[in-house]
Write an enzyme that holds these catalytic residues in place. Structure first.
Site, mmCIF file in Angstrom:
data_model
loop_
_atom_site.group_PDB
_atom_site.id
_atom_site.type_symbol
_atom_site.label_atom_id
_atom_site.label_comp_id
_atom_site.label_asym_id
_atom_site.label_seq_id
_atom_site.Cartn_x
_atom_site.Cartn_y
_atom_site.Cartn_z
ATOM 1 N N ARG A 20 12.179 -24.416 -4.119
ATOM 2 C CA ARG A 20 12.999 -24.040 -2.964
ATOM 3 C C ARG A 20 12.928 -22.537 -2.711
ATOM 4 N NH1 ARG A 20 18.730 -27.375 -3.780
ATOM 5 N NH2 ARG A 20 17.860 -29.491 -3.545
ATOM 6 N N GLU A 39 0.816 -1.203 0.000
ATOM 7 C CA GLU A 39 0.000 0.000 0.000
ATOM 8 C C GLU A 39 0.854 1.261 0.000
ATOM 9 O OE1 GLU A 39 -2.232 -2.983 2.729
ATOM 10 O OE2 GLU A 39 -0.185 -2.639 1.983
ATOM 11 N N LEU A 67 11.404 -40.767 5.499
ATOM 12 C CA LEU A 67 10.888 -39.518 6.044
ATOM 13 C C LEU A 67 9.679 -39.028 5.247
ATOM 14 C CD1 LEU A 67 11.134 -37.321 8.145
ATOM 15 C CD2 LEU A 67 12.862 -36.179 6.739
#
Length: 372
Positions: A190, A58, A304
């Site tokens: 990434r 803004e 994982l």
């Protein structure tokens, strides 16, 4: 509150969203926000938030418009802030500039704002409307919004696999499964992330760096935090991980002072959690959220990756599928528990399918159990 908006309103907010994308790689941990000022049917000012600590969208738009800001309508992708942070309240900037109407896409869930911005503007006599192109605006700030709403970052799990669902040969070799265009595409994943997370065994085996290295990507000096889950502190201080600049966080359950000191000397921050917490992914994610981590990109081995899926912590699954096969004895895409019932499977829906060079990029979203 949603209102009836005309085609012009939609066009101006679409331009504000386009501007917000300019901060995709640089605004973190702040939200990506764009702003357009319109007076007498003409765009008078544009702005976007580039980097934390710098002026908000803004402020840039009002400066760009100059005197033409008086009497204008502001289209903003996120509710204007009403508090003093590293910069001043945007509501005051808009009020002082003489903005007569503010249209924002999404309410800011940050408790320091959360409706207070709209309230301040209305109290000053500014007409305020919301909800325009909310879904498109939310997609730019999935992590920021989730962190404030749920206390967790947005989690993307990225995997590269062969047609037969293998991520490496049986001997562990995996470079390179995909072509250069796909690897470049991963650099962009990434770059937009707050953190890139991997396991210690993957970092050790692949000597992974986990950094953004594409010179075409302007990060404005920022590198994502590299997070390594290392319960037993097996990462070596000589790992290539430490050769690149950028913050490194090693989360462990080990209180070995010698190993911890060596890793700290190499450039890492070592955080020791109680062993059970260090192995609990939800606890680790909640801890990362307290550090203003919005989006986590998981680049890890099958064990994982499977743990994130089984824990129900995956918001988005990105699979780069290469057009070759590695054989049934290769490493799987994810290590998951054996199921006895087909109804117990983990379900996803395809959100996007795109060809990237010779490979396919599949973007999938988990289907919640209650929605099946």
């Amino acid at each position: 509150m949603s209102h009836l908006f005309d085609a012009a309103d939609h066009g101006y907010m679409a331009e504000a969203i386009r501007l917000a994308r300019e901060g995709l790689y640089t605004a973190d941990p702040n939200p990506r926000v764009g702003c357009v000022l319109v007076r007498d049917g003409v765009i008078a000012g544009r702005g976007f938030h580039r980097k934390a600590g710098e002026p908000h969208a803004e402020v840039h738009a009002v400066a760009d418009a100059g005197a033409a800001a008086h009497g204008a309508t502001a289209y903003v992708t996120l509710e204007p802030c009403a508090h003093q942070g590293r910069t001043g309240p945007c509501t005051e900037v808009l009020i002082t500039a003489g903005i007569q109407r503010v249209v924002y896409a999404v309410m800011d869930p940050n408790p320091k704002v959360a409706g207070a911005g709209a309230e301040q503007l209305r109290a000053a006599g500014v007409r305020v409307e919301s909800g325009l192109l909310a879904s498109a605006a939310e997609s730019l700030n999935l992590g920021f919004l989730k962190r404030h709403r749920a206390g967790l970052p947005y989690v993307r799990v990225k995997v590269a696999a062969s047609l037969d669902g293998r991520t490496a040969l049986a001997n562990g070799r995996s470079q390179w499964l995909t072509g250069e265009p796909a690897r470049t595409d991963v650099q962009r994943l990434r770059a937009r992330s707050s953190a890139v997370l991997s396991g210690a065994s993957t970092v050790d085996r692949d000597d992974a760096r986990l950094t953004v290295r594409d010179p075409a990507i302007d990060l404005a000096g920022r590198q994502p935090l590299r997070v390594v889950l290392d319960p037993r502190l097996i990462v070596k201080p000589t790992a290539r991980l430490f050769a690149d600049e950028g913050p490194i966080l090693i989360v462990t359950g080990s209180d070995d002072p010698v190993k911890s000191k060596a890793l700290t000397a190499a450039g890492a921050e070592v955080v020791c959690l109680p062993d059970a917490d260090a192995r609990d992914l939800a606890t680790v994610l909640r801890y990362l959220a307290t550090r203003e981590i919005n989006e986590v990109l998981v680049e890890a081995g099958p064990r994982l990756a499977g743990s994130f899926i089984e824990a129900g912590l995956v918001d988005e699954f990105v699979l780069y599928l290469a057009p070759h096969m590695l054989g049934h004895d290769g490493a799987p895409l994810a290590t998951l528990a054996m199921l006895d019932e087909i109804g117990d499977r983990w379900n996803f829906r395809f959100a996007d399918i795109k060809r990237v060079g010779e490979d396919l990029r599949l973007t999938l979203m988990p289907i919640a159990e209650e929605a099946r």
